[in-house]
Enzyme design. Structure first.
Site, PDB file in Angstrom:
ATOM      1  N   LYS A   1       0.827  -1.211   0.000  1.00 43.45           N
ATOM      2  CA  LYS A   1       0.000   0.000   0.000  1.00 43.45           C
ATOM      3  C   LYS A   1       0.854   1.251   0.000  1.00 43.45           C
ATOM      4  CE  LYS A   1      -4.169  -2.068   1.815  1.00 43.45           C
ATOM      5  NZ  LYS A   1      -5.081  -2.259   2.946  1.00 43.45           N
TER       6      LYS A   1
ATOM      7  N   LYS B   1      -5.783 -11.826  -5.587  1.00 39.98           N
ATOM      8  CA  LYS B   1      -6.920 -12.000  -4.671  1.00 39.98           C
ATOM      9  C   LYS B   1      -8.034 -11.017  -5.005  1.00 39.98           C
ATOM     10  CE  LYS B   1      -6.045  -8.989  -0.831  1.00 39.98           C
ATOM     11  NZ  LYS B   1      -5.843  -8.624   0.510  1.00 39.98           N
TER      12      LYS B   1
ATOM     13  N   LYS C   1     -11.102  -5.228  -2.523  1.00 44.52           N
ATOM     14  CA  LYS C   1     -11.831  -3.987  -2.787  1.00 44.52           C
ATOM     15  C   LYS C   1     -10.889  -2.894  -3.265  1.00 44.52           C
ATOM     16  CE  LYS C   1     -12.355  -4.028   2.198  1.00 44.52           C
ATOM     17  NZ  LYS C   1     -13.287  -4.301   3.272  1.00 44.52           N
TER      18      LYS C   1
HETATM   19  P1  TYM Z   1     -10.434  -6.568   5.606  1.00 43.13           P
HETATM   20  O1  TYM Z   1     -11.449  -5.591   6.050  1.00 43.13           O
HETATM   21  O2  TYM Z   1      -9.579  -6.215   4.447  1.00 43.13           O
HETATM   22  O3  TYM Z   1     -11.115  -7.947   5.252  1.00 43.13           O
HETATM   23  C1  TYM Z   1     -11.999  -8.612   6.129  1.00 43.13           C
HETATM   24  C2  TYM Z   1     -11.754 -10.101   6.105  1.00 43.13           C
HETATM   25  O4  TYM Z   1     -11.926 -10.632   4.795  1.00 43.13           O
HETATM   26  C3  TYM Z   1     -10.804 -11.431   4.451  1.00 43.13           C
HETATM   27  N1  TYM Z   1     -10.595 -11.371   2.985  1.00 43.13           N
HETATM   28  C4  TYM Z   1     -10.513 -12.440   2.188  1.00 43.13           C
HETATM   29  N2  TYM Z   1     -10.559 -13.751   2.431  1.00 43.13           N
HETATM   30  C5  TYM Z   1     -10.446 -14.596   1.385  1.00 43.13           C
HETATM   31  N3  TYM Z   1     -10.284 -14.180   0.091  1.00 43.13           N
HETATM   32  C6  TYM Z   1     -10.227 -12.857  -0.196  1.00 43.13           C
HETATM   33  N4  TYM Z   1     -10.076 -12.468  -1.466  1.00 43.13           N
HETATM   34  C7  TYM Z   1     -10.334 -11.929   0.867  1.00 43.13           C
HETATM   35  N5  TYM Z   1     -10.314 -10.574   0.934  1.00 43.13           N
HETATM   36  C8  TYM Z   1     -10.480 -10.250   2.239  1.00 43.13           C
HETATM   37  C9  TYM Z   1      -9.654 -10.818   5.215  1.00 43.13           C
HETATM   38  O5  TYM Z   1      -8.595 -11.736   5.379  1.00 43.13           O
HETATM   39  C10 TYM Z   1     -10.312 -10.460   6.514  1.00 43.13           C
HETATM   40  O6  TYM Z   1     -10.349 -11.558   7.390  1.00 43.13           O
HETATM   41  N6  TYM Z   1      -6.731  -5.892   8.899  1.00 43.13           N
HETATM   42  C11 TYM Z   1      -8.047  -6.510   8.714  1.00 43.13           C
HETATM   43  C12 TYM Z   1      -9.100  -5.977   9.649  1.00 43.13           C
HETATM   44  C13 TYM Z   1      -8.790  -6.108  11.105  1.00 43.13           C
HETATM   45  C14 TYM Z   1      -8.761  -7.308  11.864  1.00 43.13           C
HETATM   46  C15 TYM Z   1      -8.484  -6.907  13.203  1.00 43.13           C
HETATM   47  C16 TYM Z   1      -8.936  -8.646  11.553  1.00 43.13           C
HETATM   48  C17 TYM Z   1      -8.533  -5.081  11.966  1.00 43.13           C
HETATM   49  N7  TYM Z   1      -8.341  -5.575  13.222  1.00 43.13           N
HETATM   50  C18 TYM Z   1      -8.353  -7.853  14.215  1.00 43.13           C
HETATM   51  C19 TYM Z   1      -8.818  -9.575  12.579  1.00 43.13           C
HETATM   52  C20 TYM Z   1      -8.536  -9.178  13.886  1.00 43.13           C
HETATM   53  C21 TYM Z   1      -8.497  -6.216   7.291  1.00 43.13           C
HETATM   54  O7  TYM Z   1      -8.039  -5.296   6.674  1.00 43.13           O
HETATM   55  O8  TYM Z   1      -9.515  -6.992   6.845  1.00 43.13           O
END
Ligand code: TYM
Length: 332
Positions: A112, A195, A198
């Protein structure tokens, strides 16, 4: 009951199929077996520049979607990160035991920040995974259901917990990532080696849960498939078809083998048509329920207020213990 914590960013108007299959369906399942805390991480959503009105709307839409997907406020604690100030407070302490090089090695940060350039990259983006560690450690979570892309952040979380414990005395439970191998990474429909994301997928590559279902159907039907005509599961040589099979199996709770048998001797077109129907059948009721929750903001606010209160009841004592161990003078 073991404790589970996870979070999702309110950075888009809709969650996508990768979010659901990779993580959110586990959230729903685990509220039955775990003491579950789920968080809309709005503070993580301001690290790359954002629009305040959109953020507020998306935070609500996120909560509504989570309820529509099956989270039940009677069975889990659902809350908004900024409602629980302990997250940012613990994050500061953890930042002070994180190496600069260690944080610089986070792959998501590298990706990023490379896109944003030196001055477009905020210190918040750099500290992002440390806030994530604070999220998890405040709740003494045992398991964290996430997709594959979060594995490195979970490793950092464990490292920080271990370091804090050994430096200042046992304070945090060591959490483990809970990643279902089959759907750990859902791929972009137009580029099945990347992957579904968004931030980087093209509109045709991503299925948004709240988009017009006819549009989703069209995207599935025009998904990039592979040379040859046989339906085989082969991630290496047939990533496009394999991704469709993974999505289909997970959405309909069938195994890949069952699907392969069913489509033996049939073409990609048949598979795509049936998968498109399955996707439409899945998203329609989710959209209706999301709409209903959004039409009742009083209920949504109430759920989030109760959630924040339940979350603070766990987070505050953990923060107090961390403050104590780190040597802050307690206020009288
Ligand atoms: P975020 O908001 O990008 O995504 C939410 C969840 O979706 C999963 N994910 C996917 N899984 C499979 N295939 C894909 N193409 C795909 N795209 C997204 C992500 O792995 C995630 O589980 N940093 C985290 C948010 C966060 C968090 C936390 C997670 C903040 N604090 C504490 C767990 C625990 C994030 O950006 O997820």
């Amino acid at each position: 009951r073991p404790r589970v914590f996870s979070g999702i960013q309110p950075t888009a108007d809709s969650f996508h199929l990768g979010n659901y299959l990779g993580a959110l369906r586990n959230w729903v399942a685990m509220q039955e077996t775990h003491d579950a805390f789920y968080c809309v991480v709005d503070q993580h959503a301001i690290t790359m520049g954002h629009d305040p009105i959109a953020l507020r709307n998306r935070t609500r839409i996120s909560a509504a979607q989570l309820l529509a997907l099956g989270l039940d406020p009677e069975r889990c604690t659902l809350f908004v990160q900024s409602h629980v100030p302990e997250h940012a407070q613990l994050s500061w302490v953890l930042q002070c035991i994180t190496g600069f090089g260690e944080a610089s090695r986070m792959v998501q940060f590298k990706d990023k920040s490379a896109k944003s350039g030196q001055d477009g990259t905020t210190v918040g983006l750099f500290a992002y995974p440390i806030l994530q560690a604070a999220d998890i450690l405040l709740y003494q979570a045992d398991q964290v259901p996430v997709g594959e892309d979060q594995r490195q952040h979970l490793e950092l979380t464990r490292d920080l917990a271990q370091r804090f414990n050994s430096r200042f005395g046992r304070t945090f439970n060591l959490p483990a990532a809970y990643i279902l191998q089959d759907t750990a990474k859902i791929f972009d429909l137009q580029d099945p080696t990347a992957k579904m994301s968004k931030s980087s997928s093209s509109p045709a590559g991503i299925i948004d849960l709240l988009e017009d279902p006819a549009r989703s159907a069209k995207k599935i039907k025009s998904a990039v498939t592979d040379t040859g005509r046989e339906i085989l599961y082969d991630e290496e040589n047939k990533p496009g078809v394999s991704n469709l099979l993974t999505i289909f199996a997970a959405l309909t709770t069938r195994t890949i083998d069952e699907l392969l048998e069913q489509y033996d001797g049939r073409g990609y077109g048949d598979l795509k048509k049936d998968l498109a129907d399955a996707v439409v059948g899945f998203v329609k009721p989710v959209q209706e329920r999301t709409r209903a929750f959004l039409e009742d903001p009083g209920y949504l606010d109430k759920v989030l207020a109760v959630g924040a209160e339940k979350a603070r009841a766990v987070a505050a004592p953990t923060l107090a213990e961390a403050y104590q161990h780190v040597g802050f003078l307690s206020p009288v």
